[in-house]
Design an enzyme around this catalytic site. Structure first.
Site, mmCIF file in Angstrom:
data_model
loop_
_atom_site.group_PDB
_atom_site.id
_atom_site.type_symbol
_atom_site.label_atom_id
_atom_site.label_comp_id
_atom_site.label_asym_id
_atom_site.label_seq_id
_atom_site.Cartn_x
_atom_site.Cartn_y
_atom_site.Cartn_z
ATOM 1 N N LYS A 103 34.607 39.593 48.429
ATOM 2 C CA LYS A 103 35.745 40.390 48.899
ATOM 3 C C LYS A 103 35.406 41.888 48.891
ATOM 4 C CE LYS A 103 39.556 37.339 47.515
ATOM 5 N NZ LYS A 103 40.798 37.258 46.707
ATOM 6 N N ARG A 142 45.327 29.145 40.206
ATOM 7 C CA ARG A 142 45.154 27.721 40.517
ATOM 8 C C ARG A 142 45.990 26.823 39.603
ATOM 9 N NH1 ARG A 142 40.810 30.325 38.806
ATOM 10 N NH2 ARG A 142 39.704 29.766 36.879
#
Length: 525
Positions: free
Chosen positions: A488, A244
């Site tokens: 995930k 990020r």
């Protein structure tokens, strides 16, 4: 706050700051000078200055992954070395920037040709999270600086509709794909890249086309080569760059192609200017530090659990989405960097939308709802799109909303207003409560000179440092994201179980039932 302004004509001058193209008015907050003194003492009590120094000198402050945190090195415009484990990383950073310049210019000037000999007209950025949100924000915000002959597109979602709706508009002979994955194993990115590869090969009729229409931002040379990408066209970044925070690296290659490397480096220079401000100014004159302290004041002390980001600039419409990841992935945590569970609230929910459209959506809740919701209003003083008096009206709306949130409308003022409209008696009494605005809602107004690459770089860097400061004060490691991984892992177990023959008894009844329903209704076709 209304009383504070009435009592102090100099409040605006004392509670505003400037750094390059950024002007911050934080006077419309529930603070006095004593409040700021106590908040800066809080920052001092957690050794914030030492944490800032440790980040800058390359210490492994990302403790759970044993990594340095040096996105500031990516935009370092000075000559001083930046060390990671005793090694100066700046030569490698500059080398990648030069490689980005050579490649981006070759595409922009029509020297890089596709498999059929045609120049590139469309760039498709395939990534997810930080490899998508940051570059997409910048590409949209700086569109006026882009090359007329190049369009950019961003694909992140594994929903086939995202890729399909993008490809249907494109000519494979003139399309270049930039695949961004540090490990080149990110499941969502690789799925989209593989499907895009199949589309290209099918349409152009040759596997050899891949090398002229795909480049990679990665560190996994073997996987990149196996995909069919020439490793000479792989752009590196490093494990001390969090996803990020990676916009400033080769992850910004799509942006560099769109706006040109000079504008890309102007954005780096703007971020560097904010870095210098952040690392050099005392806390009480430090824009990111003050924004961070105000956020903690409301979130942790007042229980204000959301924070609105409202850019009065259509080109910044994706800024709230970028800041959602930056803030909520960094500080959305319940344990300290030492592993202790916290008994107070940390990272706020970040949300927002571009003004003025949002005034006709969620502003009702801001003005007359039951929640305390601090907000950042962001607006450029000059527009890149001069059209009649549009910009004056935009500015007027922005300033009016911050004033209305601060001042509110008292019962007496509402009564006088209704009486002036001819209402009285029972009719006035019934309508009066609906016309009262409690006010005292805090906001920051962040003015940019103009939406330039330099200003945008400063703005994004400002928020990055704000998030870091809040993480330090809350005792968090703002640079890992283990919460992203669990879902995930479960998804990888569920994928093969969507076939009829695979047992699902490991799951709870709800998940088993949903899998069974999906099987029964056609596997997504």
């Amino acid at each position: 706050m209304r009383d504070l302004f009435d009592a102090d004509p100099g409040r605006f001058e004392r509670f505003s700051l400037e750094c390059g193209p950024i002007f911050l008015d934080y006077s419309k907050n529930r603070i006095t000078e004593d409040t700021l003194r106590l908040l800066t003492e809080l920052a001092e009590s957690v050794d914030l200055a030492d944490w800032m120094l440790r980040m800058r000198r390359g210490d492994h402050i990302n403790v759970s992954e044993n990594r340095a945190v040096l996105h500031t090195a990516l935009r370092n415009r000075g000559n001083e070395p930046v060390l990671v484990d005793g090694q100066d990383v700046m030569p490698a950073v500059r080398e990648v920037l030069q490689k980005m310049r050579r490649f981006s210019e070759s595409v922009r000037q029509g020297e890089w040709l596709g498999f059929t000999g045609q120049r590139i007209t469309d760039i498709v950025n395939i990534g997810i999270g930080g490899s998508d949100l940051g570059p997409m924000l910048v590409a949209r915000a700086l569109r006026p600086y882009g090359s007329v002959g190049i369009r950019t597109h961003f694909v992140s979602n594994v929903d086939g509709g995202h890729l399909s709706e993008t490809l249907v508009k494109l000519d494979p002979a003139t399309t270049l794909f930039v695949v961004t994955s540090k490990s080149f194993t990110t499941p969502e990115t690789l799925l989209n890249a593989t499907s895009a590869r199949s589309w290209l090969v099918r349409r152009l009729g040759s596997e050899a086309a891949v090398a002229r229409h795909f480049v990679a931002v990665s560190t996994n040379t073997q996987a990149v080569t196996a995909f069919g990408i020439d490793p000479a066209h792989m752009f590196e970044f490093w494990d001390w760059v969090g996803g990020r925070y990676s916009l400033w690296s080769a992850v910004g290659l799509t942006v560099a192609i769109q706006i040109g490397m000079d504008h890309f480096e102007a954005m780096l220079a703007g971020a560097h200017e904010m870095d210098q401000h952040f690392f050099s100014q005392p806390f009480e004159r430090n824009i990111p530090v003050l924004l961070a302290l105000l956020g903690i004041w409301y979130n942790t002390c007042f229980g204000a659990h959301t924070h609105a980001v409202i850019p009065y600039d259509q080109s910044l419409a994706r800024l709230p989405a970028h800041l959602q990841q930056l803030d909520m992935e960094s500080n959305g945590k319940r344990v300290t960097r030492d592993g202790f569970t916290l008994d107070f609230d940390t990272g706020p929910v970040i949300w927002g939308e571009a003004g003025v459209n949002c005034q006709h959506a969620f502003f009702q809740l801001l003005h007359q709802g039951t929640r305390l919701i601090p907000a950042d209003f962001i607006v450029p003083m000059k527009t890149l799109y001069p059209l009649g008096n549009h910009h004056d009206i935009l500015i007027a709306n922005c300033l009016a909303q911050t004033q209305a949130l601060m001042r509110g409308k008292s019962e007496q003022e509402a009564r006088q207003e209704l009486a002036a409209q001819g209402l009285s008696g029972e009719a006035l009494a019934q309508l009066l409560p609906h016309k009262v605005f409690p006010g005292n809602q805090p906001s920051n107004t962040i003015m940019l000179d103009k939406m330039t690459p330099h200003a945008l770089g400063s703005l994004i860097a400002m928020y990055e440092h704000k998030v870091f400061v809040q993480g330090v004060i809350w005792g968090l490691n703002s640079f890992d994201q283990w919460g992203v991984e669990y879902g995930k892992q479960l998804a990888q177990r569920i994928i093969p179980q969507l076939a009829d023959e695979v047992d699902t008894h490991e799951h709870d009844a709800s998940t088993r039932g949903l899998i069974a329903r999906y099987r029964r209704l056609g596997h997504g076709r």
